[in-house]
Design an enzyme around this catalytic site. Structure first.
Site, short mmCIF file in Angstrom:
data_model
loop_
_atom_site.label_atom_id
_atom_site.label_comp_id
_atom_site.label_asym_id
_atom_site.label_seq_id
_atom_site.Cartn_x
_atom_site.Cartn_y
_atom_site.Cartn_z
N PHE A 56 -13.52 3.54 3.75
CA PHE A 56 -12.78 3.04 3.42
C PHE A 56 -12.12 3.84 1.33
CE2 PHE A 56 -10.66 -0.85 1.08
CZ PHE A 56 -9.82 -1.20 1.61
N ARG A 107 -4.59 0.51 -6.97
CA ARG A 107 -3.29 0.78 -6.29
C ARG A 107 -3.60 1.69 -8.17
NH1 ARG A 107 -1.42 -2.50 -2.10
NH2 ARG A 107 -2.57 -4.51 -2.40
N ASP A 110 -4.96 2.86 10.83
CA ASP A 110 -6.50 2.66 10.65
C ASP A 110 -6.33 2.14 12.78
OD1 ASP A 110 -9.55 2.13 10.79
OD2 ASP A 110 -9.28 0.70 9.65
N GLY A 148 0.47 -1.13 0.20
CA GLY A 148 0.01 0.10 0.19
C GLY A 148 0.34 1.23 -0.13
#
Ligand code: IMP
Ligand code: MG
Length: 196
Positions: free
Chosen positions: A162, A175, A113, A54
């Site tokens: 999200f 991505r 998160d 990520g």
């Protein structure tokens, strides 16, 4: 005001509700973080550590906005099952290549998160006795935080929704978006197992 998804993303962007952060907004903030790190770490040649996948876009832009000598390294961690996640367990698939003992380490993270992932990784890095260890996160979702995370550099605060793009995925897709977008309600089936 709602920022629409650019027309060229007609195929990839059908499940997107809107753009949350544009490429320009991301680059401007990442540039500020890079300038601050360049000042704070002058003469220290830090190692920037990221967890794949990520962080790929954020890391790429961040290192190019830092003007002092630095090194970059990556760990790879696996998505966890919901039971493992509740225990704060992360599976490390690829460890760092570089030794970090007595080095100034900046852990670069895409999203914090619950903080479980980062808490686990920071403990593992601290055990190697770096000279210092700080965290630089692009997005901070503090509403779901379970662990206390020391956050030295922060890009943006994010409400509890999200997001995808700029390296962040949903089921490995999105991505490659240059911006960060919000998925339409109903697209997200389970909050349990985001990719890394
Ligand atoms: P935490 O352990 O709950 O802090 O989870 C952090 C990791 O979950 C991040 O590094 C991401 O890989 C993933 N994640 C959390 N929120 C999002 C999101 O909104 N979009 C994409 N991935 C996310
Ligand atoms: Mg991550």
């Amino acid at each position: 005001m709602k920022k629409p998804v650019p027309i060229e993303y007609a195929e990839l962007g059908t499940a997107l509700q809107e753009v949350f952060l544009t490429r320009e907004e991301l680059l401007a903030r990442v540039g500020e973080l890079g300038r601050q790190i360049s000042i704070d770490y002058a003469g220290k040649a830090p190692i920037l550590v990221g967890a794949l996948k990520g962080v790929m876009c954020f890391m790429a832009d961040l290192v190019r906005s830092i003007t002092i000598p630095l090194e970059v390294d990556f760990m790879a961690i696996s998505s966890y099952s919901s039971e493992e996640r509740d225990k704060g367990v992360v599976r490390v698939i690829k460890d760092l290549d570089l030794p970090i003992t007595d080095r100034h380490v900046i852990f670069v993270e895409d999203v914090i998160d619950t903080g479980l992932t980062l808490n686990y990784l920071l403990r593992s890095l601290r055990a190697r006795a770096p000279a210092s260890l700080e965290v630089c996160a692009l997005l901070n979702k503090s509403t779901r935080r379970l662990m206390d995370i020391p956050l030295r550099y922060k890009g943006f605060d994010l409400p509890d929704f999200f997001v995808v793009g700029y390296g962040l995925d949903y089921a490995e897709r999105y991505r490659n978006l240059p911006f960060i977008g919000i998925l339409k309600p109903g697209v997200l089936f389970s909050r349990g197992q985001p990719g890394n």
